[in-house]
Write a protein that holds these residues in place. Structure first.
Motif, PDB file in Angstrom:
ATOM      1  N   THR A  42       0.820  -1.219   0.000  1.00 52.59           N
ATOM      2  CA  THR A  42       0.000   0.000   0.000  1.00 52.59           C
ATOM      3  C   THR A  42       0.851   1.265   0.000  1.00 52.59           C
ATOM      4  O   THR A  42       0.611   2.207  -0.762  1.00 52.59           O
ATOM      5  N   GLU A  43       1.873   1.309   0.859  1.00 48.88           N
ATOM      6  CA  GLU A  43       2.665   2.526   1.027  1.00 48.88           C
ATOM      7  C   GLU A  43       3.848   2.614   0.072  1.00 48.88           C
ATOM      8  O   GLU A  43       4.254   3.703  -0.330  1.00 48.88           O
ATOM      9  N   GLU A  44       4.453   1.480  -0.283  1.00 45.66           N
ATOM     10  CA  GLU A  44       5.662   1.502  -1.097  1.00 45.66           C
ATOM     11  C   GLU A  44       5.454   0.905  -2.485  1.00 45.66           C
ATOM     12  O   GLU A  44       6.347   0.982  -3.340  1.00 45.66           O
ATOM     13  N   GLY A  45       4.302   0.292  -2.706  1.00 46.51           N
ATOM     14  CA  GLY A  45       4.005  -0.285  -4.008  1.00 46.51           C
ATOM     15  C   GLY A  45       4.856  -1.487  -4.380  1.00 46.51           C
ATOM     16  O   GLY A  45       5.084  -1.770  -5.555  1.00 46.51           O
ATOM     17  N   ARG A  46       5.353  -2.215  -3.393  1.00 43.97           N
ATOM     18  CA  ARG A  46       6.197  -3.381  -3.678  1.00 43.97           C
ATOM     19  C   ARG A  46       5.634  -4.614  -2.961  1.00 43.97           C
ATOM     20  O   ARG A  46       4.960  -4.517  -1.943  1.00 43.97           O
ATOM     21  N   GLY A  47       5.912  -5.768  -3.552  1.00 40.71           N
ATOM     22  CA  GLY A  47       5.500  -7.017  -2.935  1.00 40.71           C
ATOM     23  C   GLY A  47       6.592  -7.576  -2.046  1.00 40.71           C
ATOM     24  O   GLY A  47       7.783  -7.328  -2.269  1.00 40.71           O
ATOM     25  N   VAL A  48       6.208  -8.297  -1.041  1.00 40.79           N
ATOM     26  CA  VAL A  48       7.159  -8.938  -0.120  1.00 40.79           C
ATOM     27  C   VAL A  48       7.099 -10.440  -0.347  1.00 40.79           C
ATOM     28  O   VAL A  48       6.041 -11.057  -0.200  1.00 40.79           O
ATOM     29  N   SER A  49       8.209 -11.045  -0.706  1.00 39.52           N
ATOM     30  CA  SER A  49       8.245 -12.473  -1.001  1.00 39.52           C
ATOM     31  C   SER A  49       8.258 -13.296   0.272  1.00 39.52           C
ATOM     32  O   SER A  49       8.507 -12.785   1.376  1.00 39.52           O
ATOM     33  N   TYR A  50       8.018 -14.599   0.102  1.00 38.50           N
ATOM     34  CA  TYR A  50       8.069 -15.507   1.252  1.00 38.50           C
ATOM     35  C   TYR A  50       9.466 -15.529   1.867  1.00 38.50           C
ATOM     36  O   TYR A  50       9.625 -15.525   3.089  1.00 38.50           O
ATOM     37  N   THR A  51      10.491 -15.527   1.008  1.00 41.33           N
ATOM     38  CA  THR A  51      11.872 -15.571   1.492  1.00 41.33           C
ATOM     39  C   THR A  51      12.188 -14.356   2.351  1.00 41.33           C
ATOM     40  O   THR A  51      12.820 -14.463   3.412  1.00 41.33           O
ATOM     41  N   GLU A  52      11.718 -13.190   1.918  1.00 46.43           N
ATOM     42  CA  GLU A  52      11.958 -11.953   2.678  1.00 46.43           C
ATOM     43  C   GLU A  52      11.226 -11.991   4.010  1.00 46.43           C
ATOM     44  O   GLU A  52      11.761 -11.588   5.042  1.00 46.43           O
ATOM     45  N   SER A  53       9.984 -12.481   4.003  1.00 51.25           N
ATOM     46  CA  SER A  53       9.222 -12.581   5.251  1.00 51.25           C
ATOM     47  C   SER A  53       9.878 -13.568   6.206  1.00 51.25           C
ATOM     48  O   SER A  53       9.983 -13.319   7.412  1.00 51.25           O
ATOM     49  N   SER A  54      10.329 -14.691   5.663  1.00 44.51           N
ATOM     50  CA  SER A  54      10.953 -15.723   6.491  1.00 44.51           C
ATOM     51  C   SER A  54      12.241 -15.216   7.128  1.00 44.51           C
ATOM     52  O   SER A  54      12.533 -15.514   8.283  1.00 44.51           O
ATOM     53  N   ALA A  55      13.011 -14.431   6.362  1.00 45.50           N
ATOM     54  CA  ALA A  55      14.283 -13.913   6.878  1.00 45.50           C
ATOM     55  C   ALA A  55      14.075 -12.940   8.030  1.00 45.50           C
ATOM     56  O   ALA A  55      14.960 -12.763   8.875  1.00 45.50           O
TER      57      ALA A  55
END
Length: 301
Positions: A42-55
Motif C-alpha cells: 500500500t505505502e511503497e508499491g512493492r510485494g514482499v516475497s516468502y523468502t523476505e518474510s521468512s528472513a
C-alpha cells in the motif's frame, strides 16, 4: 513426486513447553507478516516475497535433538524440503518430512477386479472374495462411552476435565490408528495384485456425505472409512502405475444382472440373494462387484 514421511517423537518437558509456546505464537506471527506485506504494497508499491518474510522471523530452536521414533527410513539421499511439527488431540507429537522421491511402478500383472463396498463385508470382490469389516469403533464403543461419561461429570475448566478429555481423545486416536492401518493393508494388496491397462480396479463413486445423512447408518459408515479407502486407492494407483476406474454413483450395480444384463425394477436392501429371469442366482455384493468391473472395462474400451 513429493511424499511425506510422518514420525512420532517424544519431547522432553522443556521441549514440549517451547513447542507449545511456539504454537501459540503462530497465529500472531502470521497476522503480523500479513500486515507488513499489506503495508509494503500500500505505502511503497512493492510485494514482499516468502523468502523476505521468512528472513525477518526467528523460528524456535531446540537446545537438544528430538527423540524421534524412526519407524521407517527416509529414501536414500533425500533432503526434506519442509519439516512440520504437530500435536494431535490425544497429546501425541509428530514430525512430517516432505521429500522428493522417485516411486517405481509395480510390475504388470494379468489380473483385474471389481470392488463393491459395504458394511457387513467392507469389500466384496468380483471373484467372490469378501474382505471383513473389522468395525473398529464398534469394538471400542464401551470404552469410549465410559470415557465420555467421565468427561461429562467433570467441572468445566477444571484440570480433571482436561485429563478426562485427553482420555476420550486417546480412545478416538486408537480407533483411527487401527482403521488407517487396516485400510492401508487392504488397499496396498488390491493395488499390488491388480493391473490396469485393459483391466481395471473398479470402485463405486459413493457420495459418502449424502449417505451420512442416514442417521441409522451414519455411525457404521463412518467406522468403515469408505472415503479414506477411496483416497488411498486413488493415490496408490497413481504411484504404482495402476488405473482406478470409477463408475457413476447412479450406476445400478446391485440391480443389474451381470450375466444377461437385465435390470430389476426394485431390489430392497434387505434382499441379499436374488434370482434373475435368466436363471442366474446372484449374491447381491458379488453381483455388484462384477457389474462394476464390467462397466469399468467398457469405459476403458
Amino acid at each position: 513426486m513429493k511424499r511425506a514421511y510422518k514420525y512420532r517423537f517424544h519431547p522432553t518437558p522443556e521441549q514440549a513447553e517451547e513447542l507449545v509456546r511456539t504454537f501459540g505464537c503462530v497465529r500472531l506471527v502470521y497476522n503480523k507478516a500479513l500486515e507488513e506485506r499489506t503495508r509494503a504494497y500500500t505505502e511503497e508499491g512493492r510485494g514482499v516475497s516468502y523468502t523476505e518474510s521468512s528472513a525477518a522471523l526467528t523460528l524456535a530452536k531446540m537446545g537438544a535433538p528430538l527423540d524421534i521414533v524412526w519407524s521407517r527410513p527416509l529414501p536414500e539421499g533425500a533432503e526434506p524440503s519442509t519439516v512440520t511439527v504437530s500435536r494431535d488431540a490425544a497429546g501425541r507429537w509428530f514430525v512430517s518430512l516432505l521429500v522428493e522421491e522417485k516411486i517405481a511402478p509395480l510390475p504388470p500383472v494379468e489380473r483385474s477386479t471389481g470392488v463393491d463396498t459395504g458394511l457387513t463385508a467392507l469389500l466384496t470382490l468380483s471373484c467372490g472374495e469378501q474382505i471383513a469389516n473389522p468395525r473398529h469403533e464398534r469394538r471400542e464403543r464401551r470404552r469410549l462411552a465410559k470415557a465420555q461419561r467421565a468427561l461429562a461429570r467433570k467441572q468445566k475448566g477444571s484440570n480433571n476435565r482436561a485429563k478426562a478429555r485427553l482420555k476420550v481423545a486417546r480412545v478416538h486416536a486408537r480407533i483411527a490408528d487401527r482403521r488407517r492401518d487396516y485400510l492401508h493393508k487392504v488397499t496396498t494388496r488390491l493395488v499390488r495384485e491388480n493391473q490396469v491397462i485393459a483391466q481395471v480396479i473398479a470402485v463405486e463413486d459413493l457420495a459418502v456425505r449424502n449417505l451420512l445423512k442416514n442417521h441409522a447408518l451414519a455411525r457404521a459408515i463412518s467406522d468403515a472409512g469408505w472415503r479414506e479407502l477411496r483416497r488411498m486407492l486413488e493415490y496408490k494407483t497413481d504411484w504404482y502405475g495402476r488405473t482406478l476406474a470409477v463408475a457413476d454413483r447412479f450406476f445400478p450395480s446391485s440391480k443389474l444382472c451381470s450375466v444377461c444384463g437385465t435390470l430389476q425394477e426394485t431390489l430392497p436392501l434387505s434382499v441379499r440373494v436374488w434370482v434373475c429371469a435368466c436363471g442366474a442366482v446372484h449374491d447381491r455384493e458379488v453381483n455388484a462387484a462384477r457389474n462394476m468391473l464390467l462397466a469399468a472395462g467398457l469405459a476403458e474400451s
